[in-house]
Write an enzyme that holds these catalytic residues in place. Structure first.
Site, short mmCIF file in Angstrom:
data_model
loop_
_atom_site.label_atom_id
_atom_site.label_comp_id
_atom_site.label_asym_id
_atom_site.label_seq_id
_atom_site.Cartn_x
_atom_site.Cartn_y
_atom_site.Cartn_z
N LYS A 221 0.84 -1.21 0.00
CA LYS A 221 0.00 0.00 0.00
C LYS A 221 0.87 1.25 0.00
O LYS A 221 2.05 1.21 0.40
CB LYS A 221 -0.94 0.03 1.21
CG LYS A 221 -0.27 -0.02 2.60
CD LYS A 221 0.16 1.30 3.18
CE LYS A 221 0.75 1.18 4.59
NZ LYS A 221 1.59 2.30 5.00
N PRO B 130 9.61 -4.71 0.16
CA PRO B 130 10.65 -4.49 1.18
C PRO B 130 10.03 -4.29 2.57
O PRO B 130 8.92 -3.77 2.69
CB PRO B 130 11.34 -3.21 0.73
CG PRO B 130 10.95 -3.02 -0.69
CD PRO B 130 9.63 -3.67 -0.88
N ALA C 223 10.07 -2.84 6.68
CA ALA C 223 10.36 -1.57 7.38
C ALA C 223 10.40 -0.42 6.39
O ALA C 223 11.29 0.44 6.43
CB ALA C 223 11.68 -1.67 8.16
N ALA C 224 9.42 -0.39 5.49
CA ALA C 224 9.48 0.52 4.36
C ALA C 224 8.25 1.40 4.22
O ALA C 224 8.15 2.21 3.30
CB ALA C 224 9.67 -0.29 3.08
N GLY C 225 7.24 1.22 5.10
CA GLY C 225 6.01 2.01 4.99
C GLY C 225 5.08 1.50 3.91
O GLY C 225 4.11 2.15 3.55
N GLY D 197 3.51 -1.52 4.06
CA GLY D 197 2.49 -2.41 4.63
C GLY D 197 2.72 -3.88 4.37
O GLY D 197 1.79 -4.68 4.52
N GLY D 198 3.94 -4.26 4.01
CA GLY D 198 4.20 -5.66 3.65
C GLY D 198 3.81 -6.65 4.73
O GLY D 198 3.07 -7.61 4.45
N ASP E 78 -2.84 -1.47 10.39
CA ASP E 78 -2.99 -1.44 8.92
C ASP E 78 -3.61 -2.72 8.37
O ASP E 78 -3.96 -2.77 7.19
CB ASP E 78 -1.60 -1.31 8.27
CG ASP E 78 -1.10 0.13 8.24
OD1 ASP E 78 -1.92 1.04 8.44
OD2 ASP E 78 0.11 0.32 8.02
#
Ligand code: C5P
Length: 327
Positions: free
Chosen positions: A16, A118, A120-122, A124-125, A160
């Site tokens: 996202k 990826p 810690a990337a923002g 939403g993984g 999230d």
């Protein structure tokens, strides 16, 4: 969408972007009251769940083979993928343990997680992986919960996660888990870039001061619903960006690189560290991505937003593609 395959169940877990994120207040429970605009994009991890009648919930995680090879061939530095926690530390395992406890069953199984998003990337993984795993295990274990009940359970595990039970765009309020779904007329082209560092969500929120005069989400929602990508680009907003900029010099570098690359507008997503740029069309996105790669950024991909749908209110299972196997 859950697809039945001979060995179990497969679900794609999309990433996202936050086109808008305003921090309204700090709450007594340690969280922050938000207003945010989330859109799903077509970069996805894959969850494959093979159920077992009983026993542990196990996780195997690998980086998508093609992706890793492409990055190596391009001579890019390692580390763009971030660290994916293993075993009980992983949100996916915690989510399935919780579903199993709440459902009062003894079933187990193995999750094979193929990472393309990826960490810690923002993006939403981890949250998307957890939602996908819940949908897969729900069907694999033969449960009859509604998607809404599954989303409610997931909200206790991460703010999230409920978003990933739908597939399109939504405004999130509360901690981000109270969703109002939107209808978007067409896919928007974007470029997503992640520097070789990540940030912890809690740390970024701690460094952020809530808004004294909050900005409202309505103008950017209006532009998105009318398919006016130029106006969406002008109305991007993320209150967490200055906080992240204080925590790592990479955020200033990302802003400079994105601005020079010539997109319509750019911003950090979520609590970072990824940035995205909005583009006019696919060709524009390819040109912007090429410039960012030349600037030496580790992970650069083009993507489109998904024009999907909210979770269905009724009907326990969305399984497609054959009979329920391995119950
Ligand atoms: O909900 P989630 O577990 O993803 O949140 C991770 C951390 O981010 C929380 O522990 C909290 O410190 C911070 N957070 C927040 N306000 C939100 C969402 C997250 O302060 N609305």
């Amino acid at each position: 969408m859950v697809t039945a395959v001979p060995s179990g169940f497969v679900v794609q877990a999309p990433a996202k972007l936050n086109l808008f994120l305003e921090v309204l207040a700090r709450r007594d429970d340690g969280y922050h009251e938000l207003e945010t605009l989330l859109v799903a994009i077509d970069i996805s991890d894959t969850i494959h769940f093979s159920p077992a009648e009983k026993g542990p919930i196990e996780l195997r995680c690998e980086t998508a083979a093609g992706r890793a090879a492409r990055e190596r061939a391009a001579g890019l530095p390692g580390g763009w993928m971030g660290d994916v926690p293993g075993g009980d530390q992983n949100l996916v395992v915690r989510a399935l343990s919780r579903l199993r406890d709440e459902a009062g069953i003894r079933a187990g199984g193995t999750i094979e997680l193929t990472k393309r998003i990826p960490a810690a990337a923002g993006l939403g993984g981890a949250s998307s992986d957890a939602a996908a795993a819940l949908m897969a295990a729900h069907d694999a274990w033969g449960l009859r919960w509604s998607r809404h009940d599954l989303a409610d359970l997931s909200a206790h595990l991460g703010s999230d996660i409920p978003f990933f039970f739908g597939t399109g765009a939504a405004v999130g309020r509360g901690r981000g888990e109270r969703l109002e779904w939107l209808t978007i007329p067409a896919a928007m082209h974007v470029v997503v870039a992640r520097p070789p560092v990540g940030l912890r969500t809690a740390e970024v929120y701690r460094a952020c001061s809530p808004a004294r005069a909050p900005v409202g989400v309505a103008p950017v929602v209006d532009a998105l619903e009318r398919g006016r990508w130029d106006q969406v680009a002008q109305r991007l907003w993320n209150r967490l960006e200055p906080a992240a900029e204080r925590l790592t010099p990479w955020m200033g570098r990302m802003r400079g690189a994105m601005e020079r690359a010539g997109c319509l507008g750019c911003q950090m997503t979520g609590s970072g560290t990824s940035w995205f740029g909005i583009c006019r069309h696919a060709g524009h996105a390819q040109r912007v991505a090429a410039r960012l790669r030349n600037a030496g950024l580790g992970y650069v991909v083009t993507a489109t937003t998904r024009t999907g749908s909210p979770p269905r209110a009724h009907g326990a299972s969305a399984t497609e593609g054959g009979p329920h196997a391995n119950h």
